[in-house]
Design an enzyme around this catalytic site. Structure first.
Site, short mmCIF file in Angstrom:
data_model
loop_
_atom_site.label_atom_id
_atom_site.label_comp_id
_atom_site.label_asym_id
_atom_site.label_seq_id
_atom_site.Cartn_x
_atom_site.Cartn_y
_atom_site.Cartn_z
CB ALA A 77 -1.00 0.05 1.36
CB SER A 104 -1.66 -2.36 -3.08
OG SER A 104 -2.45 -2.17 -2.05
CE1 TYR A 132 -6.38 -6.95 2.30
CE2 TYR A 132 -5.89 -4.80 1.28
CZ TYR A 132 -5.59 -5.61 2.13
OH TYR A 132 -4.26 -5.87 2.84
CB THR A 158 -5.34 -9.89 0.27
OG1 THR A 158 -4.45 -9.34 -0.62
CG2 THR A 158 -4.65 -10.05 1.62
NE ARG A 167 -0.98 -4.52 10.00
CZ ARG A 167 -1.02 -4.23 8.70
NH1 ARG A 167 -0.97 -3.05 8.34
NH2 ARG A 167 -1.31 -5.25 8.07
CE LYS A 226 0.13 -10.62 -0.65
NZ LYS A 226 -0.05 -9.87 0.76
CG HIS A 250 -0.70 -9.00 4.86
ND1 HIS A 250 -1.67 -9.20 4.24
CD2 HIS A 250 -0.44 -7.85 4.91
CE1 HIS A 250 -2.11 -8.07 3.95
NE2 HIS A 250 -1.29 -7.12 4.15
CB VAL A 284 12.41 -12.94 -0.53
CG1 VAL A 284 13.56 -13.25 -1.51
CG2 VAL A 284 11.59 -14.08 -0.53
NE ARG A 285 13.72 -8.13 3.96
CZ ARG A 285 12.35 -8.39 3.76
NH1 ARG A 285 12.08 -9.11 2.36
NH2 ARG A 285 11.74 -8.33 4.61
C1 LIG Z 1 3.97 -1.45 4.04
C2 LIG Z 1 3.34 -2.81 3.42
C3 LIG Z 1 2.08 -2.69 2.78
C4 LIG Z 1 1.29 -3.77 2.50
N1 LIG Z 1 0.02 -3.63 1.84
C5 LIG Z 1 -0.67 -4.75 1.42
C6 LIG Z 1 -1.63 -4.50 0.67
O1 LIG Z 1 -2.11 -3.43 0.36
N2 LIG Z 1 -2.22 -5.74 0.20
C7 LIG Z 1 -1.62 -6.91 0.36
O2 LIG Z 1 -2.30 -8.12 0.07
N3 LIG Z 1 -0.43 -7.21 1.05
C8 LIG Z 1 0.12 -5.89 1.59
N4 LIG Z 1 1.09 -6.08 2.21
C9 LIG Z 1 1.91 -7.58 2.48
C10 LIG Z 1 2.98 -7.76 1.19
O3 LIG Z 1 2.14 -8.02 0.00
C11 LIG Z 1 3.81 -8.78 1.55
O4 LIG Z 1 2.95 -10.13 1.83
C12 LIG Z 1 4.82 -8.76 2.33
O5 LIG Z 1 5.35 -7.72 2.27
C13 LIG Z 1 5.87 -9.72 2.16
O6 LIG Z 1 6.83 -9.81 3.13
P1 LIG Z 1 8.32 -9.13 2.79
O7 LIG Z 1 7.95 -7.63 3.16
O8 LIG Z 1 9.11 -9.41 3.91
O9 LIG Z 1 8.61 -9.08 1.55
C14 LIG Z 1 1.90 -5.15 2.66
C15 LIG Z 1 3.19 -5.32 3.10
C16 LIG Z 1 3.94 -3.84 3.67
C17 LIG Z 1 5.35 -4.14 4.20
O1 LIG Z 2 -0.40 -2.13 5.57
C1 LIG Z 2 -0.90 -3.54 5.16
O2 LIG Z 2 -0.32 -4.56 5.20
C2 LIG Z 2 -1.87 -3.26 4.29
O3 LIG Z 2 -2.45 -4.44 4.00
C3 LIG Z 2 -2.85 -2.35 4.14
C4 LIG Z 2 -4.03 -2.50 3.35
C5 LIG Z 2 -4.97 -1.60 3.66
C6 LIG Z 2 -4.66 -0.32 3.90
C7 LIG Z 2 -3.73 -0.08 4.35
C8 LIG Z 2 -2.78 -1.02 4.31
#
Ligand SMILES: Cc1cc2nc3c(=O)[nH]c(=O)nc-3n(C[C@H](O)[C@H](O)[C@H](O)COP(=O)(O)O)c2cc1C
Ligand SMILES: O=C(O)C(=O)c1ccccc1
Length: 354
Positions: A77, A104, A132, A158, A167, A226, A250, A284-285
């Site tokens: 996001a 996203s 979503y 998702t 958080r 997902k 996530h 994954v880094r």
């Molecule tokens: C800041 C942030 C925002 C995210 N927003 C979404 C989102 O909008 N929708 C979603 O399905 N997953 C979201 N995710 C999860 C990511 O798709 C993913 O599953 C996750 O970041 C993978 O782990 P990694 O950050 O260790 O690579 C978000 C993750 C982060 C860190």
């Molecule tokens: O931050 C997130 O992980 C996330 O999935 C999300 C989804 C919608 C709005 C803001 C954050």
């Protein structure tokens, strides 16, 4: 060229600490977020010798999409919190790297604008849209149609977010909505005059397999789920005609203390037995992480935070450098494992000695 860890350092220096904590943070005690990384580190690669190739081919084919490497951009996001160019910078870098970007639903750039930027880089953009599912089905349909019209090639639903994870870093900062001037553009004006506030994204604990069946009859696009971690859900997903699964927690941002994705992967791979492709994200880094995930049954991996670190550090160029770095590390790992392509990575190349 810097490692992902070095990009995170630079990003942390450049970002407002509130936004850095939004990106870096996770749910509860952040146990799962840490174990995503630690579990990769704990696994060993057991390379083969005297059987490699100087010509390695990293390309993959996934649900009708083609990628130059098994490394995709996971949906995250609010990219404009990382850099003023936001998702436009990310998509230009992802398309230039010739890989899939999963956009996203909570992007700060409209999907039409992301698609237009992608088309300036490549005639055949590989964009998937993360959704979503909204309990208001008219609303869900409207957003699906919007994504279809923009030309996305798959929908990623998702399913790990019946409610939003807690958080605690965001709670401490009181960070719960976008700053003035930024909105969730994909929601703006969808239902007549909606401003696009984050809270308009409904998380619903009442979504069920019937909603997946509903979505299947609504669209011809391949549907991926997902956030599946339980092997029984993986079996149910296959039975419901889902095209693929993203094994994800996530990034540790939903339920804390669930397993690291690399630890959950083998059971899911066993449950689906090749019926649908698996993508893994979380932790994954390094190129070695990519190799371990592929060896244990994934067809590709997603990068979440690493892409955000590149974006925050240097916009489009930063994302490009993160993607090229992980690509180069993965290619190097293949060489050192005696592998010529992702298909050569088999489970016997990974051991746990702990
Ligand atoms: C800041 C942030 C925002 C995210 N927003 C979404 C989102 O909008 N929708 C979603 O399905 N997953 C979201 N995710 C999860 C990511 O798709 C993913 O599953 C996750 O970041 C993978 O782990 P990694 O950050 O260790 O690579 C978000 C993750 C982060 C860190
Ligand atoms: O931050 C997130 O992980 C996330 O999935 C999300 C989804 C919608 C709005 C803001 C954050």
């Amino acid at each position: 060229m810097s490692s992902v860890a070095e990009f995170e350092e630079t990003a942390r220096e450049r970002l407002d600490p509130v936004y850095y904590d939004f990106f870096a943070g996770a749910a509860g005690d952040e146990i799962t977020a840490r174990s995503n990384v630690d579990s990769f580190a704990r696994l060993c690669l057991l390379p083969r010798v005297l059987r490699g190739s100087d010509k390695r081919d990293l390309t993959i084919e996934l649900l009708g999409s083609r990628a130059s490497m098994p490394i995709l951009v996971a949906p995250t996001a609010f990219h404009r919190l990382a850099h003023p160019d936001g998702e436009l910078a990310t998509v230009r870098a992802a398309m230039a790297a010739d890989t899939v970007m999963i956009v996203s639903m909570a992007a700060t750039t409209a999907i039409e604008d992301v698609a237009a930027a992608a088309l300036e880089v490549t005639p055949e953009p590989e964009l998937w849209f993360q959704l979503y599912l909204q309990p208001d089905l008219d609303f869900s349909e409207a957003i699906v149609r919007r994504a279809e019209r923009a030309g996305v090639k798959a929908l990623v639903v998702t399913v790990d977010s019946p409610v939003l994870g807690r958080r605690e870093r965001d709670d401490r900062h009181g960070f719960h909505d976008l700053p003035p001037g930024m909105v969730v553009e994909n929601l703006r004006n969808l239902r007549g005059g909606e401003p696009g506030h984050v809270r308009q994204i409904a998380m619903s604990a009442e979504l069920s397999w019937e909603h997946i069946a509903w979505l299947r009859q609504l669209t011809a696009l391949p549907i991926l789920l997902k956030g599946v971690l339980h092997p029984e859900d993986a079996r149910l997903a296959v039975r419901h005609g889902v095209a693929g699964l993203i094994v994800s927690n996530h990034g540790g941002r939903q339920l804390d203390t669930v397993p690291a994705t690399i630890d959950a992967l083998p059971e899911i791979a066993e449950a689906v037995a090749g019926a649908v492709p698996l993508i893994l994200d979380g932790g994954v880094r390094r190129g070695t992480d990519v190799a371990k995930a592929l060896a244990l049954g994934a067809s590709a991996v997603g990068l979440g935070r690493p892409v955000l670190w590149g974006l925050a550090a240097a916009g489009q160029d930063g994302v490009a450098r993160v993607l090229e770095r992980v690509r180069e590390e993965f290619d190097h790992t293949l060489a050192l494992c005696g592998a010529a392509s992702p298909l050569d990575l088999t489970a016997d190349l990974v051991r746990s000695y702990r």
